[in-house]
Design an enzyme around this catalytic site. Structure first.
Site, PDB file in Angstrom:
ATOM      1  N   LEU A 356       0.886  -1.198   0.776  1.00  9.34           N
ATOM      2  CA  LEU A 356      -0.041   0.023   0.190  1.00  9.34           C
ATOM      3  C   LEU A 356       0.911   1.480   0.280  1.00  9.34           C
ATOM      4  O   LEU A 356       0.567   2.315  -0.334  1.00  9.34           O
ATOM      5  CB  LEU A 356      -0.622  -0.066   0.999  1.00  9.34           C
ATOM      6  CG  LEU A 356      -2.269   0.666   1.263  1.00  9.34           C
ATOM      7  CD1 LEU A 356      -3.129   0.462  -0.143  1.00  9.34           C
ATOM      8  CD2 LEU A 356      -3.184   0.971   2.718  1.00  9.34           C
ATOM      9  N   GLU A 357       2.332   1.571   0.665  1.00  8.93           N
ATOM     10  CA  GLU A 357       2.328   2.349   0.127  1.00  8.93           C
ATOM     11  C   GLU A 357       4.123   1.794   1.109  1.00  8.93           C
ATOM     12  O   GLU A 357       4.552   0.970   2.073  1.00  8.93           O
ATOM     13  CB  GLU A 357       2.825   3.292   1.374  1.00  8.93           C
ATOM     14  CG  GLU A 357       0.830   4.008   1.541  1.00  8.93           C
ATOM     15  CD  GLU A 357       1.041   4.139   3.433  1.00  8.93           C
ATOM     16  OE1 GLU A 357       2.257   5.449   4.053  1.00  8.93           O
ATOM     17  OE2 GLU A 357       0.046   5.098   3.412  1.00  8.93           O
ATOM     18  N   ASN A 358       4.933   3.099  -0.468  1.00  6.00           N
ATOM     19  CA  ASN A 358       6.366   2.248   0.257  1.00  6.00           C
ATOM     20  C   ASN A 358       7.341   4.206  -0.890  1.00  6.00           C
ATOM     21  O   ASN A 358       6.797   3.688  -1.703  1.00  6.00           O
ATOM     22  CB  ASN A 358       7.177   0.852  -0.528  1.00  6.00           C
ATOM     23  CG  ASN A 358       8.462   0.887  -0.620  1.00  6.00           C
ATOM     24  OD1 ASN A 358       9.690   1.000  -1.764  1.00  6.00           O
ATOM     25  ND2 ASN A 358       9.518   1.070   0.360  1.00  6.00           N
TER      26      ASN A 358
END
Length: 458
Positions: A356-358
């Site tokens: 979902l996020e990086n």
């Protein structure tokens, strides 16, 4: 016949993420109600010179067509955004939804469909309607379960068939480290903290059931933030402390989201709590009944924990590692930690993963020629993508990869000093959008399905 591949599968999805409270703005437009994000203030701990508020943020509310056009140009196949509860239900407990709020998200989805970008929708990301905090202390009350479920049921029904991936909460496990930021209420003791966490968990379970009941083709899963903890040394005391941190902040919350159960080691981490006063009849049955379709994970850094470290605040995930470089904000840069995290959670829960996020937060510089040379971001993302590919080749099922963030947005505690996007937002020039070097690089990564990371800086 066994066939091993060294590439991402053809159906792998590439894109990026944003978050309503940090990106949307338009805080009093379209009949939106106030949220806890709209009244958040600098707590005095920030050192940034231009700390401002969430009320304007990146003004996506007025510029969503322009922003999504950039995403189409980059070639996004998937895009995660969050819906603001107080834009759909201004007070949080309204009987009827705000039609202007629904229309805004309808317009966002229409633009995404125009560019064949598949939406991922998170339903809560630290922006509780302020009215509910004042009415019954928000997430401290079981009343929140009914009000949140009404909100979820409304948007899932309204957008049925247009959203394939739903995520009820953003990084819910961080409630244990920062209840004030996530909920608007600072828990006073372990009993209150577990009570709040339990209300979140019951709301999550209801959300999973609601999505499955309304849209049989949609998928829903929980979200766990950044859980890759190393012991600082091979001293058994350090190893034990790192294990305990993972049990409380990583595996414990994940067991609820992905296995539908409170593990004994998780409950044991809440000292002097009478669980029988909080857990009511049928609560555990509800938690155990939900079957998520995937797990969504966010990753920025690993943490090195020692036996004497304080692990009861967000600083716990920022513990330094002497073998790794750090960002401008002291966040450890550890691509292997990403692979370790993916393989650890996949082996443990056996669910497909959606990243979902990086991403990398940095002091991006706008040059006189309107260029932003962010080769440090390219290097960070390329190295993490390589490690993700290794995990995929080793058998980890990853649905797709979403960076943080698509466009510069208002960082949770550092304002616009800390930037993550492929697109620069010029605060000194009417929030003008400007492509960074990483824009074309990620465009090429998507086009080659991650096979060519040739612009990486060694």
């Amino acid at each position: 016949m066994i066939h091993l591949s060294n590439d991402f599968p053809k159906e792998f999805k590439w894109g990026s993420s944003t978050n309503a409270q940090q990106f949307e703005g338009g805080f009093q437009e379209g009949n939106k109600g106030l949220s806890i994000a709209d009244v958040r203030k600098n707590d005095g701990n920030q050192n940034e010179s231009d700390f401002d508020d969430f009320k304007t943020a990146s003004d996506h509310y007025h510029r969503y067509k322009e922003d999504i056009k950039y995403y189409g140009e980059m070639g996004f196949q998937i895009y995660r955004f969050t819906m603001s509860w107080s834009r759909v239900f201004p007070n949080g407990d309204d009987i009827e939804p705000n039609e202007e709020g629904l229309k805004f998200y309808d317009n966002v989805l229409t633009e995404l469909e125009k560019y064949h970008i598949e939406p991922v929708v998170t339903l809560y990301a630290y922006d509780l309607p302020l009215h509910l905090l004042k009415k019954y202390n928000g997430w401290m009350s079981r009343n929140i379960i009914l009000d949140y479920s009404h909100y979820v049921r409304t948007v899932v029904k309204y957008f049925k068939g247009r959203v394939k991936y739903w995520i009820p909460f953003n990084e819910q496990n961080y409630l244990l480290l920062d209840s004030k930021y996530m909920s608007g209420y600072q828990t006073k003791n372990q009993t209150e903290l577990f009570q709040m966490q339990h209300n979140f968990n019951l709301s999550y379970a209801n959300a999973v059931k609601i999505v499955h009941d309304i849209d049989s083709k949609a998928k829903v899963g929980g979200n766990i933030g950044n859980s890759c903890v190393y012991p600082k040394t091979c001293n058994p005391l350090d190893v034990e402390k790192a294990d305990n941190v993972m049990k409380r902040i990583g595996y414990g919350p994940a067991d609820v989201d992905f296995k539908g159960q409170y593990s004994a080691y998780y409950l044991n981490s809440f000292k002097d709590v009478n669980f029988n006063e909080i857990i009511q009849d049928n609560d555990l049955k509800l938690l155990n009944s939900v079957k998520p379709d995937f797990m969504s994970l966010t990753y920025y850094m690993s943490s090195a924990i020692g036996s004497n470290d304080n692990v009861d605040s967000m600083n716990a995930i920022k513990s330094p590692n002497p073998y790794c470089k750090t960002t401008d904000w002291g966040w450890t840069i550890d691509p292997y930690g990403f692979k370790h995290y993916l393989e650890d959670f996949y082996q443990r829960y056996q669910l497909p993963i959606l990243i979902l996020e990086n991403g990398l937060g940095a002091h991006d510089i706008l040059e006189n020629n309107n260029q932003v040379h962010d080769d440090y971001r390219i290097k960070y993302l390329a190295n993490h993508i390589e490690r993700m590919k290794e995990a995929v080749v080793d058998g980890v099922k990853v649905i797709g990869y979403l960076t943080w963030s698509a466009t510069d947005l208002y960082s949770t505690r550092e304002g616009f000093d800390k930037r993550y996007g492929f697109i620069y937002v010029d605060k000194n020039n009417d929030l003008k959008r400007i492509k960074k070097d990483s824009f074309e690089w990620y465009q090429h990564v998507i086009k080659t399905n991650g096979r060519d990371l040739s612009l990486r800086i060694e």
